[in-house]
Structure formats: structure tokens, C-alpha cells
Design a protein around this motif. Structure first.
Motif, mmCIF file in Angstrom:
data_model
loop_
_atom_site.group_PDB
_atom_site.id
_atom_site.type_symbol
_atom_site.label_atom_id
_atom_site.label_comp_id
_atom_site.label_asym_id
_atom_site.label_seq_id
_atom_site.Cartn_x
_atom_site.Cartn_y
_atom_site.Cartn_z
ATOM 1 N N GLU A 1 31.026 -41.723 48.999
ATOM 2 C CA GLU A 1 32.073 -40.960 49.130
ATOM 3 C C GLU A 1 32.993 -41.120 47.929
ATOM 4 O O GLU A 1 33.737 -40.376 47.400
ATOM 5 N N LYS B 1 20.971 -54.354 57.569
ATOM 6 C CA LYS B 1 20.824 -53.408 56.889
ATOM 7 C C LYS B 1 21.689 -52.347 56.936
ATOM 8 O O LYS B 1 22.144 -51.497 56.316
ATOM 9 N N ALA B 2 21.934 -52.036 58.575
ATOM 10 C CA ALA B 2 22.663 -50.949 58.915
ATOM 11 C C ALA B 2 24.236 -50.957 58.605
ATOM 12 O O ALA B 2 24.571 -49.930 58.116
ATOM 13 N N GLU B 3 24.586 -52.227 58.637
ATOM 14 C CA GLU B 3 26.106 -52.139 57.978
ATOM 15 C C GLU B 3 26.204 -52.131 56.680
ATOM 16 O O GLU B 3 27.222 -51.478 56.318
ATOM 17 N N CYS B 4 25.124 -52.621 56.050
ATOM 18 C CA CYS B 4 25.229 -52.442 54.477
ATOM 19 C C CYS B 4 25.149 -50.908 54.062
ATOM 20 O O CYS B 4 25.820 -50.414 53.236
ATOM 21 N N TRP B 5 24.239 -50.237 54.905
ATOM 22 C CA TRP B 5 24.105 -48.817 54.572
ATOM 23 C C TRP B 5 25.361 -47.906 54.954
ATOM 24 O O TRP B 5 25.893 -47.004 54.052
ATOM 25 N N ARG B 6 26.389 -48.224 55.753
ATOM 26 C CA ARG B 6 27.492 -47.744 56.306
ATOM 27 C C ARG B 6 28.472 -48.033 55.166
ATOM 28 O O ARG B 6 29.117 -47.112 54.575
ATOM 29 N N MET B 7 28.410 -49.178 54.302
ATOM 30 C CA MET B 7 29.155 -49.426 53.335
ATOM 31 C C MET B 7 28.837 -48.773 52.055
ATOM 32 O O MET B 7 29.653 -48.258 51.352
ATOM 33 N N THR C 1 29.754 -56.533 50.606
ATOM 34 C CA THR C 1 28.797 -56.602 51.622
ATOM 35 C C THR C 1 27.965 -57.661 51.484
ATOM 36 O O THR C 1 28.176 -58.649 50.655
ATOM 37 N N GLN D 1 27.587 -45.882 52.117
ATOM 38 C CA GLN D 1 27.902 -44.387 52.260
ATOM 39 C C GLN D 1 29.496 -44.210 51.893
ATOM 40 O O GLN D 1 29.806 -43.330 51.217
ATOM 41 N N GLY D 2 30.347 -45.337 52.077
ATOM 42 C CA GLY D 2 31.637 -45.133 51.945
ATOM 43 C C GLY D 2 31.731 -45.196 50.227
ATOM 44 O O GLY D 2 32.546 -44.585 49.738
#
Length: 238
Positions: free
Chosen positions: A234, A222-228, A209, A230-231
Motif C-alpha cells: 500500500e 507467516k500470516a503476520e508477515c503477510w499483513r506487514m 518483520t 500488504q502494508g
């Protein structure tokens, strides 16, 4: 008269080109970037063996020996830069190893990676995935900051190879890469979309990221960082 003028012009041109050649400008365009701020001592250091030029120097076989090698070996690229080295910190066999490119100016002053506002944001990222600094293994491709943050291709390749040994000896369960330079160095273009990192001893899951310093200047990222993240959450729950 015309012949004399042509002769004098040719001599002047030759003298002009000779002056620039002595100044170190021997071509109009080069294939590689040149770090003009690099010290003369750095230019004089012998090249590292590549390919069939000779056997690669032996790497340490344990993490403690690796830390000693980082701190004391005179052939490390950082020996030719100002400033003290910032060594890796955190436990081996950690649930997560985080790699950044190099210390920021604030890190140099603090003597620790990811300090100041970037460090505060990084700590928030860790909290989001249920970790704190004491839980992770934190390292940088380069132990100190070169003038102008400019790094030659040969030094970058050497640091990437060194980091693959580092990952093997630190033995984390997964990896997080911060920043474009770190990602490009450790995940070649052919592996850019891969979720697996190849190191000297095998493979492990890898996530990548933006560096916190970029997130501070570009909040939209930050939105794209947050998606990472979340992965990563998981993957850690599996």
C-alpha cells in the motif's frame, strides 16, 4: 586447635578466591553479557569514543567511499572475527532497502546474504510486493558472522550507528528490517511502534518483520508477515 582451623580455613578461602580472580572470574553476577568465545585480540582493542570522551571519527561522505571504508577500515568490529566480509549489494536510491542482522552459515558459504532456503523464501516475499533482488539495496548490520552469533553491546551500538550513515548514503525510498536483533538495534523501544526511521540525513518510512530463518521454523508467523507486506504494498503504491 579451633583457632588454627579457622586460620587455615581463611587462608584456603583467600587462595581459592585468588585463583578464580586470576582465571578472570572477579564477580558473581555481571550487568552485561560476556562473549566467552571472543578472541583475546578482540578484548585488547581500544574502546570507541563515546559521548564526551572525544570526537567521533569522520564518516565517508559518499556511498562509494562508504563501501571502501567498510572493506578496508581496520576498526570495523568484523576485523576480529573469522570469515570474509559480505558487503552490501544493490543500487542506491532503490525503492526498498532491506537490512538483516548478520550472515547465516549458508550465507558465509555462498558469499551472499539470504542464501539457501531462507533466501528462497525471501525472494518469494519480494515477488509478493512486485520486486526482485536486482531492484533492492540489501545489507546487514554485521558484515560477517561472529563465533556463536554472539555480539557485544558495544559492537551492536557501533553497527547501528554505522547503518544510519549507510541508509543516508544509500538513499532508499523506504526501509524493511528483518529479525528481532535488527529491529531492536535500529528502532529503540521508544520508536518501536513508529513507521518512520531516523537516519543521519533525515527520515524515511520503515517496515519490520520476522527474519526468513524464523519463518521457516515457525510457519504460523507467516500470516503476520503477510499483513506487514500488504502494508508495504500500500505504501509503495502511494
Amino acid at each position: 586447635m579451633r583457632g588454627l582451623l579457622r586460620e587455615n580455613a581463611a587462608e584456603a578461602a583467600n587462595a581459592y578466591m585468588a585463583w578464580w580472580n586470576l582465571a578472570g572470574v572477579d564477580c558473581a553476577v555481571g550487568e552485561e553479557r560476556v562473549d566467552w568465545l571472543r578472541t583475546a585480540q578482540a578484548h585488547a582493542r581500544p574502546a570507541l569514543p563515546v559521548g564526551g570522551d572525544g570526537p567521533a571519527p569522520a564518516r565517508p561522505a559518499s556511498f562509494d567511499a562508504f563501501l571502501t571504508w567498510l572493506a578496508e577500515d581496520a576498526a570495523q568490529p568484523e576485523r576480529h572475527w573469522p570469515g570474509a566480509a559480505i558487503l552490501p549489494e544493490g543500487p542506491t536510491e532503490a525503492p526498498l532497502m532491506v537490512i538483516t542482522d548478520m550472515p547465516d552459515p549458508a550465507d558465509v558459504s555462498a558469499g551472499a546474504l539470504l542464501s539457501d532456503r531462507a533466501g528462497q523464501l525471501f525472494d518469494g516475499m519480494l515477488r509478493a510486493i512486485g520486486l526482485k533482488r536486482a531492484d533492492i539495496h540489501l545489507a546487514s548490520l554485521f558484515l560477517s558472522r561472529p563465533p556463536g552469533a554472539m555480539v557485544e553491546a558495544a559492537d551492536l551500538a557501533a553497527a547501528a550507528a554505522r547503518m544510519r550513515t549507510h541508509v543516508m548514503l544509500a538513499a532508499p525510498r523506504r526501509l524493511l528490517l528483518l529479525g528481532d536483533r535488527t529491529i531492536r538495534s535500529l528502532l529503540p523501544a521508544a520508536d518501536a511502534g513508529s513507521r518512520i526511521f531516523n537516519h543521519d540525513g533525515g527520515t524515511l518510512p520503515v517496515f519490520a518483520t520476522f527474519h526468513p530463518r524464523l519463518l521457516l521454523g515457525q510457519p504460523a508467523a507467516k500470516a503476520e508477515c503477510w499483513r506487514m507486506l500488504q502494508g508495504l504494498i500500500e505504501e509503495m503504491s502511494e
